[in-house]
Design an enzyme around this catalytic site. Structure first.
Site, short mmCIF file in Angstrom:
data_model
loop_
_atom_site.label_atom_id
_atom_site.label_comp_id
_atom_site.label_asym_id
_atom_site.label_seq_id
_atom_site.Cartn_x
_atom_site.Cartn_y
_atom_site.Cartn_z
CE LYS A 1 45.93 45.59 35.42
NZ LYS A 1 45.19 45.39 36.60
CE LYS B 1 37.25 44.35 32.54
NZ LYS B 1 37.81 44.77 33.78
CE LYS C 1 39.51 39.36 36.84
NZ LYS C 1 40.17 40.21 37.42
N1 AQP Z 1 38.06 48.64 30.48
C1 AQP Z 1 38.18 49.40 31.60
N2 AQP Z 1 37.36 50.53 31.55
C2 AQP Z 1 37.28 51.41 32.76
N3 AQP Z 1 37.90 50.94 33.60
C3 AQP Z 1 38.40 49.73 33.90
N4 AQP Z 1 39.23 49.19 34.79
C4 AQP Z 1 39.71 48.02 34.64
N5 AQP Z 1 39.29 48.00 33.20
C5 AQP Z 1 38.64 48.90 32.83
C6 AQP Z 1 39.27 49.96 36.26
O1 AQP Z 1 40.62 50.01 36.60
C7 AQP Z 1 40.79 49.84 38.09
C8 AQP Z 1 41.90 48.83 38.18
O2 AQP Z 1 41.56 47.53 37.70
P1 AQP Z 1 42.29 46.26 38.47
O3 AQP Z 1 43.76 46.36 38.21
O4 AQP Z 1 41.73 46.03 40.04
O5 AQP Z 1 41.49 45.01 37.63
P2 AQP Z 1 40.46 44.65 36.89
O6 AQP Z 1 39.41 45.34 36.78
O7 AQP Z 1 40.28 43.28 36.77
O8 AQP Z 1 41.22 44.83 35.36
P3 AQP Z 1 41.15 44.24 34.06
O9 AQP Z 1 42.29 44.88 33.00
O10 AQP Z 1 40.05 43.66 33.58
O11 AQP Z 1 42.29 42.91 34.58
P4 AQP Z 1 41.71 41.43 34.15
O12 AQP Z 1 41.92 41.21 32.79
O13 AQP Z 1 42.90 40.86 35.19
O14 AQP Z 1 40.38 41.01 34.61
C9 AQP Z 1 39.49 49.60 38.46
O15 AQP Z 1 38.82 50.66 39.01
C10 AQP Z 1 38.74 49.13 37.43
O16 AQP Z 1 37.42 49.27 37.66
#
Ligand code: AQP
Length: 360
Positions: free
Chosen positions: A222, A219, A115
């Site tokens: 968001k 992955k 990040k």
């Molecule tokens: N691609 C994914 N596949 C399976 N599980 C996922 N999670 C996130 N992406 C995937 C799971 O969703 C939960 C909440 O995630 P979060 O909102 O805390 O943030 P994150 O993991 O950082 O989600 P993003 O989409 O990847 O956000 P950004 O782009 O900001 O980094 C968690 O249980 C996570 O494992």
């Protein structure tokens, strides 16, 4: 207490663009657990501000994640749903854990490296210390089970390391104050009585890591600048179908066995999504679609995705039109969450040795 009460904790960040990965890897898995043990589902707004958030958008997104929880089937009478900033124990315990965790542990966290990228010097201190706050979220409730996607595995290992170091560092005080619980996993590194449980990660099933629709090695996320890379929970049926149609694939037919997906990241991802949405295994999906081209598989996947996601999308829209009802759920949840976390923090303060002088 003779043993830790089984308790689930998990959270989602209100950072916009909730997607299929968040749903399959986390939110959909929260639903059945609410009938199995006490469950606490948090909208982690303190985590969200580790990177800049527009304040009005943060408020909106906090309600949107709550709406997604409710629309997915989490019952606020059974499970506790609240936003993190309403329960001050998270921040307080995170500070104590900032003083327990070691710099070297946090420097190894791959999510910070991903990040912060090349701009680590400009990243917020909060982004670096994020895993300590996550440990505090879980341990303020002495939660025993944490359902998350695979990307959170390293953070959960750190949570166990923090719990273990706290249990070791304060071993004598925990015993002296009679606050210990028999350790289910005693070892030479871990005392016989502990205060914090060594939490179990729950990372299982075909959807622990849903990948981008544009790149099977990245992955679904968001923050991906390409909206075509993810299916958002707010996408309508046409948009879902368009994104699946445009999803990257290879020219070969689907294999009949799971082994045949090796080296075919995009095919593996689409089969995994189908499996998770239908509640089947990848092997079952391939026994149905093996030998077929993507031109046949993609429409079937679109139909399934729309069938599963459209009702949720409709319910989220309905709920988002009633902000007061959402806020009531969060307020009630915050009160119930505080009732669990307050006594835990009261004990933590005594263990650490903080003097609590009575104020008149
Ligand atoms: N691609 C994914 N596949 C399976 N599980 C996922 N999670 C996130 N992406 C995937 C799971 O969703 C939960 C909440 O995630 P979060 O909102 O805390 O943030 P994150 O993991 O950082 O989600 P993003 O989409 O990847 O956000 P950004 O782009 O900001 O980094 C968690 O249980 C996570 O494992």
């Amino acid at each position: 207490m003779t043993t830790f009460q089984s308790r689930v904790f998990s959270g989602v960040q209100p950072t916009g663009n909730l997607h299929l990965g968040n749903y399959l890897g986390a939110i959909s898995r929260f639903v059945p657990l609410q009938d199995q043990m006490e469950s606490i589902y948090c909208v982690v707004d303190l985590h969200a501000i580790t990177v800049w958030q527009d304040p009005a958008e943060l408020t909106r997104a906090t309600r949107e994640v709550t709406a997604a929880y409710l629309a997915a089937g989490i019952d606020p009478k059974k499970a506790i749903i609240f936003n993190q900033s309403q329960v001050r124990e998270h921040a307080e315990l995170a500070w104590i854990f900032n003083c327990v965790a070691r710099m070297g542990w946090l420097k190894r966290m791959t999510q910070f490296k991903d990040k912060a990228g090349k701009h680590a010097e400009n990243a917020s201190v909060g982004l670096f210390a994020y895993p300590n706050l996550m440990a505090a979220d879980i341990l303020a409730y002495r939660a025993t089970h944490v359902p998350v996607g695979d990307d959170q595995k390293q953070h959960l290992e750190l949570t166990r390391d923090i719990a273990q170091k706290f249990n070791n560092d304060f071993d004598e005080q925990i015993k002296e104050l009679g606050l210990g619980v028999p350790n289910p996993e005693p070892s030479h590194e871990s005392p016989e009585e502990i205060f914090f449980p060594l939490t179990e990660p729950m990372i299982a099933g075909p959807a622990t890591r849903i990948m981008s629709l544009r790149d099977g090695n990245k992955k679904m996320s968001k923050s991906d600048p390409s909206d075509l890379s993810r299916i958002n929970l707010t996408d309508d049926a046409d948009t879902i179908a368009k994104k699946i149609k445009k999803a990257k694939t290879d020219p070969d037919a689907l294999p009949s066995e799971v082994d045949g997906l090796e080296g075919r990241a995009e095919a593996d991802n689409l089969v995994g999504i189908y499996a998770a949405l239908s509640g089947k295994s990848k092997a079952d999906v391939l026994s149905e679609f093996g030998g077929q081209q993507f031109s046949a598989f993609k429409p079937a996947l679109s139909e399934l995705a729309v069938e599963k996601l459209a009702p949720m999308n409709g319910e989220m829209t309905r709920l988002m039109n009633d902000a007061a009802a959402i806020d009531t759920v969060l307020k009630d949840g915050a009160e119930r969450a505080s009732a669990i976390a307050e006594p835990v923090l009261h004990d933590v303060r005594r263990i650490v040795g903080f003097l609590e002088a009575r104020r008149s």
